[in-house]
Design a protein around this motif. Sequence first.
Motif, PDB file in Angstrom:
ATOM      1  N   GLN A  74      -9.756  37.642  48.144  1.00 43.58           N
ATOM      2  CA  GLN A  74      -8.495  36.981  48.464  1.00 43.58           C
ATOM      3  C   GLN A  74      -8.670  36.371  49.839  1.00 43.58           C
ATOM      4  OE1 GLN A  74      -5.716  36.682  46.429  1.00 43.58           O
ATOM      5  NE2 GLN A  74      -4.996  35.252  47.984  1.00 43.58           N
ATOM      6  N   ASN A 113      -7.295  34.127  52.888  1.00 43.52           N
ATOM      7  CA  ASN A 113      -6.045  33.672  53.503  1.00 43.52           C
ATOM      8  C   ASN A 113      -6.355  32.797  54.707  1.00 43.52           C
ATOM      9  OD1 ASN A 113      -4.655  35.281  51.669  1.00 43.52           O
ATOM     10  ND2 ASN A 113      -4.647  37.036  53.039  1.00 43.52           N
ATOM     11  N   THR A 169      -2.552  28.117  51.401  1.00 43.02           N
ATOM     12  CA  THR A 169      -3.018  29.078  52.399  1.00 43.02           C
ATOM     13  C   THR A 169      -3.672  30.305  51.772  1.00 43.02           C
ATOM     14  OG1 THR A 169      -0.836  30.136  52.459  1.00 43.02           O
ATOM     15  CG2 THR A 169      -1.265  28.368  54.060  1.00 43.02           C
ATOM     16  N   GLU A 170      -3.568  30.471  50.460  1.00 40.87           N
ATOM     17  CA  GLU A 170      -4.160  31.618  49.790  1.00 40.87           C
ATOM     18  C   GLU A 170      -4.998  31.140  48.608  1.00 40.87           C
ATOM     19  OE1 GLU A 170      -1.152  34.388  48.682  1.00 40.87           O
ATOM     20  OE2 GLU A 170      -0.629  34.905  50.753  1.00 40.87           O
TER      21      GLU A 170
END
Length: 203
Positions: free
Chosen positions: A32, A34, A51-52
């Motif tokens: 993940q 970020n 943003t992710e």
Amino acid sequence: MKKIILFLFCYSIFTFSAIADNKPYIGLKYQQLNIDRSTIDGYDLDNFAPTEFTVIDIYIGFNLNNNIFAELGYLQSDKETVTGSQTVNSITITGTNVSQELDGFRLGMGYKYKINNNLRIVPFVNYYKMDVKSSGTFVASSGSANATASISGTESENWYEGGLGLSYIHKNIEFGISYSTSLKDMDEIDDVNVYSAKISYQF
């Protein structure tokens, strides 16, 4: 070109492993990622781009000795899309269907501190070379005046990260989790933070 580089590195890993009598390993990592983007002229760029990202990292590596290891990974993300806007000094900028996806390589090294026969604490560093494919439409408006621009293209981003992981080893299989963060600012990006879970198999 990427496939050629990957093939050459994999060939080198197997060759060096055979010489050093250290068996190579392959792995799969779920990440993940970020991104904390910069603020420019009062506009927070987090409002205008994803943003992710969910990233899959397929990698191969080898142990230089009982503690030090090196890896090469190929990474690809899902395509992420956002729509957002922000107003600064009566000028509103709106980004519509702004999409990005990541594709590239990771080169990493680390050190495995042995806690017991199964557990390892793993500090590491990685270098990323990623292509960022972007598309979307932006509109700037102030009163009755409007200006529209569309983007579509690919840019290259390079960065280093440092992190810390925890691994559990059972026979030839290793499970692990880790956290890492970028070590320097990039163009229009302040930080990149990565949360990972992995599994690998040593031959």
